[in-house]
Design a protein around this motif. Structure first.
Motif, PDB file in Angstrom:
ATOM      1  N   LEU A  15       0.860  -1.182   0.000  1.00  0.00           N
ATOM      2  CA  LEU A  15       0.000   0.000   0.000  1.00  0.00           C
ATOM      3  C   LEU A  15       0.896   1.231   0.000  1.00  0.00           C
ATOM      4  N   LYS A  16       0.767   2.064  -1.026  1.00  0.00           N
ATOM      5  CA  LYS A  16       1.684   3.203  -1.183  1.00  0.00           C
ATOM      6  C   LYS A  16       1.027   4.503  -0.719  1.00  0.00           C
ATOM      7  N   TYR A  17       1.710   5.149   0.213  1.00  0.00           N
ATOM      8  CA  TYR A  17       1.138   6.359   0.803  1.00  0.00           C
ATOM      9  C   TYR A  17       2.073   7.547   0.630  1.00  0.00           C
ATOM     10  N   ARG A  18       1.479   8.746   0.656  1.00  0.00           N
ATOM     11  CA  ARG A  18       2.266   9.977   0.803  1.00  0.00           C
ATOM     12  C   ARG A  18       1.686  10.758   1.971  1.00  0.00           C
ATOM     13  N   ILE A  19       2.557  11.150   2.871  1.00  0.00           N
ATOM     14  CA  ILE A  19       2.121  11.888   4.058  1.00  0.00           C
ATOM     15  C   ILE A  19       2.404  13.371   3.851  1.00  0.00           C
ATOM     16  N   GLU A  20       1.353  14.167   3.892  1.00  0.00           N
ATOM     17  CA  GLU A  20       1.465  15.619   3.718  1.00  0.00           C
ATOM     18  C   GLU A  20       1.516  16.256   5.111  1.00  0.00           C
ATOM     19  N   VAL A  21       2.575  16.992   5.371  1.00  0.00           N
ATOM     20  CA  VAL A  21       2.736  17.639   6.671  1.00  0.00           C
ATOM     21  C   VAL A  21       1.965  18.965   6.640  1.00  0.00           C
ATOM     22  N   LEU A  22       0.968  19.104   7.507  1.00  0.00           N
ATOM     23  CA  LEU A  22       0.126  20.314   7.488  1.00  0.00           C
ATOM     24  C   LEU A  22       0.629  21.382   8.456  1.00  0.00           C
ATOM     25  N   THR A  23       1.203  20.953   9.586  1.00  0.00           N
ATOM     26  CA  THR A  23       1.808  21.898  10.543  1.00  0.00           C
ATOM     27  C   THR A  23       3.164  21.345  10.967  1.00  0.00           C
ATOM     28  N   GLY A  24       4.062  22.224  11.419  1.00  0.00           N
ATOM     29  CA  GLY A  24       5.422  21.816  11.790  1.00  0.00           C
ATOM     30  C   GLY A  24       5.462  20.474  12.522  1.00  0.00           C
ATOM     31  N   LEU A  25       6.329  19.576  12.058  1.00  0.00           N
ATOM     32  CA  LEU A  25       6.369  18.207  12.584  1.00  0.00           C
ATOM     33  C   LEU A  25       7.657  17.981  13.364  1.00  0.00           C
ATOM     34  N   HIS A  26       7.506  17.456  14.578  1.00  0.00           N
ATOM     35  CA  HIS A  26       8.691  17.160  15.382  1.00  0.00           C
ATOM     36  C   HIS A  26       8.697  15.704  15.829  1.00  0.00           C
ATOM     37  N   ILE A  27       9.512  14.888  15.154  1.00  0.00           N
ATOM     38  CA  ILE A  27       9.746  13.520  15.623  1.00  0.00           C
ATOM     39  C   ILE A  27      11.167  13.529  16.169  1.00  0.00           C
ATOM     40  N   HIS A 178      14.479  25.710  22.104  1.00  0.00           N
ATOM     41  CA  HIS A 178      14.559  25.724  20.642  1.00  0.00           C
ATOM     42  C   HIS A 178      14.242  24.337  20.100  1.00  0.00           C
ATOM     43  N   THR A 179      13.113  24.252  19.426  1.00  0.00           N
ATOM     44  CA  THR A 179      12.677  22.966  18.907  1.00  0.00           C
ATOM     45  C   THR A 179      12.778  22.964  17.386  1.00  0.00           C
ATOM     46  N   GLU A 180      13.390  21.900  16.884  1.00  0.00           N
ATOM     47  CA  GLU A 180      13.550  21.765  15.443  1.00  0.00           C
ATOM     48  C   GLU A 180      12.303  21.104  14.846  1.00  0.00           C
ATOM     49  N   ARG A 181      11.859  21.587  13.698  1.00  0.00           N
ATOM     50  CA  ARG A 181      10.667  21.001  13.070  1.00  0.00           C
ATOM     51  C   ARG A 181      10.835  20.862  11.556  1.00  0.00           C
ATOM     52  N   VAL A 182      10.128  19.877  11.016  1.00  0.00           N
ATOM     53  CA  VAL A 182       9.993  19.753   9.564  1.00  0.00           C
ATOM     54  C   VAL A 182       8.888  20.728   9.174  1.00  0.00           C
ATOM     55  N   ILE A 183       9.098  21.507   8.119  1.00  0.00           N
ATOM     56  CA  ILE A 183       8.123  22.560   7.808  1.00  0.00           C
ATOM     57  C   ILE A 183       6.855  22.020   7.145  1.00  0.00           C
ATOM     58  N   ALA A 184       5.785  22.793   7.317  1.00  0.00           N
ATOM     59  CA  ALA A 184       4.500  22.463   6.690  1.00  0.00           C
ATOM     60  C   ALA A 184       4.675  22.374   5.182  1.00  0.00           C
ATOM     61  N   ASN A 185       3.850  21.575   4.563  1.00  0.00           N
ATOM     62  CA  ASN A 185       3.841  21.335   3.107  1.00  0.00           C
ATOM     63  C   ASN A 185       4.941  20.388   2.629  1.00  0.00           C
ATOM     64  N   SER A 186       5.704  19.823   3.576  1.00  0.00           N
ATOM     65  CA  SER A 186       6.649  18.763   3.198  1.00  0.00           C
ATOM     66  C   SER A 186       5.841  17.489   2.928  1.00  0.00           C
ATOM     67  N   ILE A 187       6.352  16.674   2.012  1.00  0.00           N
ATOM     68  CA  ILE A 187       5.668  15.410   1.692  1.00  0.00           C
ATOM     69  C   ILE A 187       6.657  14.245   1.797  1.00  0.00           C
ATOM     70  N   PHE A 188       6.221  13.193   2.507  1.00  0.00           N
ATOM     71  CA  PHE A 188       7.046  12.000   2.688  1.00  0.00           C
ATOM     72  C   PHE A 188       6.340  10.817   2.049  1.00  0.00           C
ATOM     73  N   GLU A 189       7.128   9.942   1.402  1.00  0.00           N
ATOM     74  CA  GLU A 189       6.490   8.780   0.785  1.00  0.00           C
ATOM     75  C   GLU A 189       7.062   7.473   1.326  1.00  0.00           C
ATOM     76  N   GLY A 190       6.188   6.475   1.369  1.00  0.00           N
ATOM     77  CA  GLY A 190       6.602   5.169   1.853  1.00  0.00           C
ATOM     78  C   GLY A 190       5.446   4.203   1.696  1.00  0.00           C
ATOM     79  N   ASP A 191       5.616   2.995   2.229  1.00  0.00           N
ATOM     80  CA  ASP A 191       4.492   2.073   2.086  1.00  0.00           C
ATOM     81  C   ASP A 191       4.277   1.194   3.303  1.00  0.00           C
ATOM     82  N   ILE A 192       3.105   0.633   3.337  1.00  0.00           N
ATOM     83  CA  ILE A 192       2.750  -0.331   4.369  1.00  0.00           C
ATOM     84  C   ILE A 192       2.458  -1.633   3.630  1.00  0.00           C
ATOM     85  N   THR A 193       3.192  -2.682   3.979  1.00  0.00           N
ATOM     86  CA  THR A 193       2.959  -3.970   3.327  1.00  0.00           C
ATOM     87  C   THR A 193       2.008  -4.798   4.178  1.00  0.00           C
TER      88      THR A 193
END
Ligand SMILES: [Zn+2]
Length: 270
Positions: A15-27, A178-193
């Motif tokens: 299953l192929k997905y793309r995750i759209e980041v809507l607000t700053g993401l902190h993992i 000071h927290t580092e974040r991935v900016i909004a509108n970034s897109i990540f792709e991957g899959d779930i098998t």
């Protein structure tokens, strides 16, 4: 007689997905490589990432484990698993009830080995009754996303967010973090098998879809209560690989064709 019998494997569904980041993401990542006086809370990054013929370094990504853990915990909350476990602890510890122990027990992942969540995500220990259905890949930034980072952020790929605690009396800001974040509108792709076994219907895959919908209502990563980590998960495509040259089960194909999106986010260049 056991109430579940092992079934033969029919095939692998990617299953192929793309995750759209809507607000700053902190993992959260490791602080090891950060110099003193730098970031308090770095995000997790890949040491090296291959893009065309270039090797980039320190590229943010979404670990499969973060996605898996979050989707699973939301499904368990929705199914009242923590409530049930709390009650179980209460019943078993009438004489020696302790709050901290009760909360610790209630908050652990389900390990019954029989419910849909255990069948999808697995269970530790000796209660395993059948193979785990799901495997999550890491989610990497798309080519367009890296171009966007370079345009707006330079070679750093992330933004720095400063937050303060307000002194209740003087209203001044204290202890900036000071927290580092991935900016909004970034897109990540991957899959779930999804490993499909004989007699698997659409129920398990619908449970996964429900977990993804819950993730969109909740958040990914840290500081969700402060607006971080809102995401939209786009289901872009799927591939079926049969171990016995059989077609994809019709019932599963129908739900997938129904979910499949044809949005610009799915069709953009990788
Ligand atoms: Zn379970």
């Amino acid at each position: 007689m056991p109430n579940q019998i092992l079934k033969p494997l029919k095939g692998f569904l990617t299953l192929k997905y793309r995750i759209e980041v809507l607000t700053g993401l902190h993992i959260g990542g490791s602080k090891e490589s950060i110099e003193i006086g730098g970031i308090d809370n770095p995000v997790i990054k890949l040491k090296t990432f291959k893009l065309n013929n270039d090797i980039l370094s320190d590229v943010p990504y979404i670990p499969g484990s973060s996605l898996k853990g979050k989707i699973r915990s939301l499904l368990e909350l929705a199914k009242n698993k923590p409530v049930d476990r709390f009650k179980k602890y209460q019943e078993e510890h009438k004489e020696d009830f302790k709050w901290d122990k009760a909360i610790e027990y209630a908050g652990k992942p389900c390990d019954c080995g029989e419910c849909e969540i255990c069948r999808l995500f697995g269970t530790g220990g000796d209660k395993v009754k059948e193979p785990i259905r799901l495997r999550f890949s890491e989610f990497y930034p798309t080519k367009d996303t890296i171009e966007m980072w370079k345009t707006y952020l330079g070679e750093v790929y992330t933004e720095m967010k400063t937050e303060n605690v307000i002194n209740r009396i003087t209203s001044t800001a204290q202890h900036p973090r000071h927290t580092e974040r991935v900016i909004a509108n970034s897109i990540f792709e991957g899959d779930i098998t999804f490993r499909v076994f004989e007699d698997d219907g659409k129920e398990l895959i619908e449970t996964l879809e429900k977990g993804i919908k819950l993730l969109e209502k909740d958040y990914l990563g840290g500081s969700g209560s402060r607006g971080y980590g809102r995401v939209k998960v786009h289901f872009c495509d799927y591939e079926w690989y049969s171990t016995k040259n059989e077609d994809i089960p019709q019932e599963i194909k129908q739900v997938l064709d129904n979910w499949k999106e044809n949005t610009a986010i799915c069709t953009k260049e990788e």
